[in-house]
Design an enzyme around this catalytic site. Structure first.
Site, short mmCIF file in Angstrom:
data_model
loop_
_atom_site.label_atom_id
_atom_site.label_comp_id
_atom_site.label_asym_id
_atom_site.label_seq_id
_atom_site.Cartn_x
_atom_site.Cartn_y
_atom_site.Cartn_z
CG ASP A 50 -6.64 -2.96 2.89
OD1 ASP A 50 -5.60 -2.75 3.57
OD2 ASP A 50 -6.99 -1.94 2.16
N GLY A 51 -5.43 -4.54 6.21
CA GLY A 51 -5.61 -4.01 7.21
C GLY A 51 -4.89 -4.83 8.33
N GLY A 52 -3.84 -4.45 8.70
CA GLY A 52 -3.15 -5.41 9.80
C GLY A 52 -2.56 -6.48 9.44
N GLY A 55 1.10 -2.25 4.41
CA GLY A 55 1.33 -1.34 4.26
C GLY A 55 2.45 -0.95 5.48
CG HIS A 91 -9.60 0.25 -1.11
ND1 HIS A 91 -9.18 -0.03 0.00
CD2 HIS A 91 -11.13 0.41 -1.16
CE1 HIS A 91 -9.88 -0.43 0.79
NE2 HIS A 91 -11.20 -0.03 0.18
CG MET A 148 -8.72 6.80 2.13
SD MET A 148 -8.06 6.88 3.82
CE MET A 148 -7.04 5.57 3.82
N GLY A 164 -9.76 3.78 6.56
CA GLY A 164 -9.76 5.35 6.92
C GLY A 164 -7.91 5.39 7.01
CG PHE A 165 -6.79 6.64 9.96
CD1 PHE A 165 -6.17 7.92 9.81
CD2 PHE A 165 -8.23 6.84 10.42
CE1 PHE A 165 -7.01 9.28 10.05
CE2 PHE A 165 -8.76 8.13 10.52
CZ PHE A 165 -8.08 9.02 10.29
N GLY A 166 -3.85 3.77 8.10
CA GLY A 166 -2.83 2.65 8.16
C GLY A 166 -2.51 2.41 9.76
N GLY A 167 -2.09 1.38 10.04
CA GLY A 167 -1.43 0.93 11.06
C GLY A 167 -2.23 0.50 12.39
CG MET A 196 -12.29 -3.10 4.24
SD MET A 196 -10.67 -2.40 3.62
CE MET A 196 -9.96 -1.48 5.11
CB SER A 237 -1.00 -0.06 1.24
OG SER A 237 -1.74 1.34 1.37
CG ASP A 276 -5.68 2.31 0.48
OD1 ASP A 276 -6.61 1.72 0.22
OD2 ASP A 276 -4.63 1.94 1.20
CG MET A 313 -11.63 3.21 1.31
SD MET A 313 -10.33 3.09 2.68
CE MET A 313 -8.72 3.14 1.51
CG HIS A 315 -4.04 -1.47 -1.84
ND1 HIS A 315 -4.90 -2.38 -2.30
CD2 HIS A 315 -4.51 -0.86 -0.97
CE1 HIS A 315 -6.17 -2.10 -1.74
NE2 HIS A 315 -6.02 -1.09 -0.81
#
Length: 223
Positions: free
Chosen positions: A175-177, A197, A66, A37, A142-145, A137, A8, A35, A68, A33
């Site tokens: 996507d996510g973590g 990411g 992606h 937003m 909305g946010f990375g990390g 998801m 990402s 993102d 959003m 990827h």
């Protein structure tokens, strides 16, 4: 089929974006990827067409874009013209989802639908055969990390079972973590594409981290 790794660029160093794009080009990653937003559908604003076109100018791998955003149907052709190879819209953002998916495909792009953590996978049953990919998801968008939401594993299992019955070629992206600690369990659940990411860009050796994610023991895979 070996699983797909999609770094990402939201987690890249934007002061050195071309450098990070070249790193991904030379790595074992499969996709970029991207993102997008809008600050409305999600509580963050990322970037739009100028950055997408800048990435496309240097990327040597497909762009997994992606969206959003609200009203994604207004911008489909522009994102395809900007370089998207795969275009993801959110189930929650589309009142007329089938129409939006057909617009993506008619524009010559692969179509993907994303599901927020609270959205049941069964809601996609009647449209699943029209999709190239579903994005699960595993954080709130909305946010990375963010920390991985473990209920996503059960959703992946359910989605893969449904796909095996009516659309075995479906790609399931997460996507996510996602990181080295959980990618094997996600593969076993039935996912075969992974957005990463922070796991990549916060690593001391991003290229090696991509290789590590890509080369998880193939014997664990069910795809």
């Amino acid at each position: 089929m070996k699983h797909i790794i999609a770094p990402s660029i939201l987690s890249a160093d934007f002061a050195n974006l071309q450098r990070d794009i070249e790193m991904i080009n030379q790595s074992e990653a499969d996709w970029f990827h991207v993102d997008v937003m809008d600050g409305v559908f999600v509580p963050n604003i990322s970037f739009g067409f100028p950055v997408l076109k800048a990435v496309k100018a240097h990327a040597k791998k497909p762009l997994d874009v992606h969206l959003m955003i609200v009203n994604p149907e207004k911008y489909i052709q522009e994102f395809v013209d900007g370089g998207a190879a795969i275009l993801t819209v959110h189930y929650e953002a589309c009142t007329h989802l089938h129409r939006v998916v057909q617009m993506i495909k008619n524009a010559g792009c692969k179509a993907c639908v994303a599901l927020n953590p609270h959205t049941p996978v069964g809601l996609l049953k009647d449209i699943l055969t029209d999709l190239d990919m579903v994005l699960v998801m595993s954080v709130n968008p909305g946010f990375g990390g963010q920390q991985f939401i473990h209920q996503a594993i059960n959703k992946i299992i359910e989605l893969r079972q449904m796909a095996n019955e009516i659309h075995p070629e479906l790609i399931i992206e997460v996507d996510g973590g996602v990181g080295i600690s959980n990618i094997e369990s996600l593969i076993k659940a039935g996912a075969n594409a992974f957005v990463a990411g922070n796991a990549i860009f916060a690593s001391s050796n991003p290229t090696q981290m991509i290789a590590d994610l890509k080369n998880v023991d193939a014997r664990s895979q069910q795809i």
